[in-house]
Scaffold this motif. Structure first.
Motif, short mmCIF file in Angstrom:
data_model
loop_
_atom_site.label_atom_id
_atom_site.label_comp_id
_atom_site.label_asym_id
_atom_site.label_seq_id
_atom_site.Cartn_x
_atom_site.Cartn_y
_atom_site.Cartn_z
N SER A 17 -52.26 36.12 -77.07
CA SER A 17 -51.33 37.20 -77.08
C SER A 17 -50.25 36.76 -78.07
CB SER A 17 -51.14 37.99 -76.02
OG SER A 17 -50.16 38.84 -76.17
N ALA A 18 -49.42 35.58 -77.24
CA ALA A 18 -48.54 34.95 -77.87
C ALA A 18 -48.49 34.40 -79.41
CB ALA A 18 -47.75 33.67 -77.11
N ALA A 19 -49.57 33.81 -79.43
CA ALA A 19 -50.15 33.25 -81.09
C ALA A 19 -50.14 34.56 -81.95
CB ALA A 19 -51.44 32.61 -80.82
N ASN A 20 -50.76 35.52 -81.42
CA ASN A 20 -50.88 36.62 -82.46
C ASN A 20 -49.62 37.34 -83.06
OD1 ASN A 20 -53.76 36.82 -83.22
ND2 ASN A 20 -54.24 37.36 -81.02
N ILE A 21 -48.72 37.35 -82.11
CA ILE A 21 -47.44 37.67 -82.23
C ILE A 21 -46.76 37.04 -83.22
CG2 ILE A 21 -45.21 38.50 -81.14
CD1 ILE A 21 -46.69 39.17 -78.72
N GLN A 22 -46.81 35.81 -82.84
CA GLN A 22 -46.14 34.80 -84.04
C GLN A 22 -46.95 34.53 -85.18
OE1 GLN A 22 -45.04 31.44 -81.55
NE2 GLN A 22 -43.93 32.66 -79.95
N ALA A 23 -47.97 34.66 -85.22
CA ALA A 23 -48.78 34.29 -86.32
C ALA A 23 -48.64 35.00 -87.78
CB ALA A 23 -50.22 34.91 -86.02
N ASP A 24 -49.04 33.95 -88.79
CA ASP A 24 -48.51 34.50 -90.06
C ASP A 24 -49.30 35.57 -90.41
OD1 ASP A 24 -46.83 32.26 -90.39
OD2 ASP A 24 -48.62 30.91 -91.24
N SER A 25 -48.80 36.65 -91.32
CA SER A 25 -49.66 37.74 -91.83
C SER A 25 -50.63 37.43 -92.80
CB SER A 25 -48.60 38.88 -92.24
OG SER A 25 -48.11 38.38 -93.33
N ASN A 26 -51.85 38.13 -92.72
CA ASN A 26 -52.62 37.78 -93.82
C ASN A 26 -53.54 38.85 -94.07
OD1 ASN A 26 -55.54 37.82 -92.20
ND2 ASN A 26 -53.93 37.19 -90.91
N LEU A 27 -54.07 38.81 -95.28
CA LEU A 27 -54.57 39.90 -95.95
C LEU A 27 -56.36 40.26 -95.48
CD1 LEU A 27 -53.79 39.71 -99.62
CD2 LEU A 27 -52.48 40.88 -97.95
N HIS A 28 -56.67 39.34 -94.74
CA HIS A 28 -58.08 39.05 -94.13
C HIS A 28 -58.12 39.76 -92.71
CE1 HIS A 28 -59.16 36.61 -97.69
NE2 HIS A 28 -58.11 35.95 -97.40
N GLY A 29 -57.24 39.82 -92.01
CA GLY A 29 -57.13 40.73 -90.90
C GLY A 29 -57.52 39.55 -89.88
N PHE A 30 -57.41 38.26 -89.91
CA PHE A 30 -57.65 37.20 -88.99
C PHE A 30 -56.65 37.42 -87.87
CE2 PHE A 30 -58.07 34.41 -92.84
CZ PHE A 30 -59.55 34.71 -93.19
N LYS A 31 -57.27 36.92 -86.70
CA LYS A 31 -56.73 37.28 -85.58
C LYS A 31 -57.30 36.19 -84.29
CE LYS A 31 -55.88 41.05 -81.73
NZ LYS A 31 -56.13 42.06 -81.38
N CYS A 32 -56.21 35.57 -83.60
CA CYS A 32 -56.57 34.52 -82.57
C CYS A 32 -57.25 35.23 -81.63
CB CYS A 32 -55.25 33.99 -81.91
SG CYS A 32 -54.28 32.95 -83.22
N ASP A 33 -58.51 34.97 -81.42
CA ASP A 33 -59.66 35.48 -80.49
C ASP A 33 -60.38 34.39 -79.50
OD1 ASP A 33 -61.25 34.40 -82.47
OD2 ASP A 33 -61.97 36.19 -82.99
N GLY A 34 -59.67 33.19 -79.42
CA GLY A 34 -60.48 32.34 -78.63
C GLY A 34 -61.30 31.19 -79.41
N ARG A 35 -61.71 31.58 -80.61
CA ARG A 35 -62.72 30.55 -81.27
C ARG A 35 -61.86 29.31 -81.48
NH1 ARG A 35 -64.64 33.62 -86.29
NH2 ARG A 35 -62.57 35.01 -85.94
N VAL A 36 -62.35 28.21 -81.42
CA VAL A 36 -61.67 26.82 -81.70
C VAL A 36 -62.48 25.94 -82.56
CG1 VAL A 36 -60.52 27.03 -79.56
CG2 VAL A 36 -62.65 25.93 -79.52
N HIS A 37 -63.83 26.25 -82.95
CA HIS A 37 -64.64 25.18 -83.66
C HIS A 37 -65.02 25.75 -85.05
CE1 HIS A 37 -65.20 22.83 -79.86
NE2 HIS A 37 -65.51 23.74 -79.32
N CYS A 38 -65.42 24.57 -85.89
CA CYS A 38 -65.80 25.28 -87.30
C CYS A 38 -66.81 25.90 -87.36
CB CYS A 38 -66.08 23.78 -87.98
SG CYS A 38 -64.45 22.73 -88.20
N THR A 39 -67.96 25.58 -86.53
CA THR A 39 -69.24 26.31 -86.54
C THR A 39 -68.91 27.71 -86.23
OG1 THR A 39 -69.57 25.89 -84.32
CG2 THR A 39 -70.48 24.57 -85.84
N GLU A 40 -67.76 28.15 -85.56
CA GLU A 40 -67.46 29.66 -85.26
C GLU A 40 -66.69 30.43 -86.32
OE1 GLU A 40 -66.69 29.55 -80.57
OE2 GLU A 40 -65.48 28.47 -81.65
N MET A 41 -66.56 29.67 -87.39
CA MET A 41 -65.62 30.03 -88.50
C MET A 41 -66.54 30.81 -89.74
SD MET A 41 -62.43 29.71 -87.75
CE MET A 41 -62.98 30.19 -86.06
N SER A 42 -66.26 31.80 -90.37
CA SER A 42 -67.13 32.41 -91.29
C SER A 42 -66.46 31.98 -92.88
CB SER A 42 -66.93 33.91 -91.29
OG SER A 42 -65.48 34.36 -91.45
#
Length: 204
Positions: free
Chosen positions: A147-172
């Motif tokens: 929650s804290a990370a999403n508040i402080q996160a850089d804005s982005n056009l893709h709608g990325f959001k910190c959701d607990g994923r941490v590994h490369c295999t989980e990235m699209s």
């Protein structure tokens, strides 16, 4: 006919002077007709011949021999001497050079200061981002940190959001991986800490 006399005067800036012969007459001479070596000296004894200067339509001294400087090489009749640079011209050249240096020096100093400041800002930002990524990577992944990370996160056009994923295999995408490394806690995608996520992932 060879005559003799003494140098009455010599204008170094203009390269000519006058010889006063033994009869008290003034004879023009030019430096190009003078033997190489020491500059003409007032009072110096000479022998010379008189010739007609067709361009100037006047007589002048030629075949000059220096009696007070016998070791000085006699100038050949067709000799073209080295150009004498006038003192005033030298001063003008030095003055222009000094003016260019005075104009250039402040500009160089300003550009150097700008370059140093820019390099300092870049280095500071790089270090700050590196420390921030290191702190995020070492945080535990839980609801509070996300929650804290999403508040402080850089804005982005893709709608990325910190959701607990941490590994490369989980990235699209590579962009998503880079964003997670820069903004989300507990990621395991940047082993060397340079901010370039999933460098060895063959998908990108």
């Amino acid at each position: 006919m060879i005559q003799s006399g003494k140098i009455k005067n010599y204008h170094q800036e203009r390269g000519f002077g006058f010889i006063q012969n033994d009869q008290g007459q003034d004879i023009f001479f030019h430096i190009k007709d003078f033997p190489k070596g020491v500059l003409p000296q007032v009072g110096e004894r000479l022998t010379y011949a008189v010739a007609q200067d067709k361009k100037a339509n006047k007589t002048k001294a030629v075949n000059i021999t220096r009696l007070d400087y016998p070791d000085v090489q006699q100038a050949p009749s067709m000799h073209q001497p080295e150009r004498i640079v006038s003192t005033s011209r030298q001063k003008q050249t030095q003055r222009r050079s000094s003016q260019r240096e005075e104009t250039t020096s402040p500009l160089v100093w300003i550009l150097t200061v700008i370059a140093v400041i820019s390099a300092g800002i870049f280095a500071y930002n790089f270090v700050q981002k590196s420390l921030h990524r290191h702190d995020l990577a070492n945080q535990s992944v839980n609801e509070e940190t996300l929650s804290a990370a999403n508040i402080q996160a850089d804005s982005n056009l893709h709608g990325f959001k910190c959701d607990g994923r941490v590994h490369c295999t989980e990235m699209s995408s590579k962009a998503e991986a880079d964003w997670f490394v820069a903004n989300c806690p507990g990621t395991k995608m940047d082993g060397d800490g340079d901010g370039d996520a999933c460098e060895s992932d063959s998908r990108w």
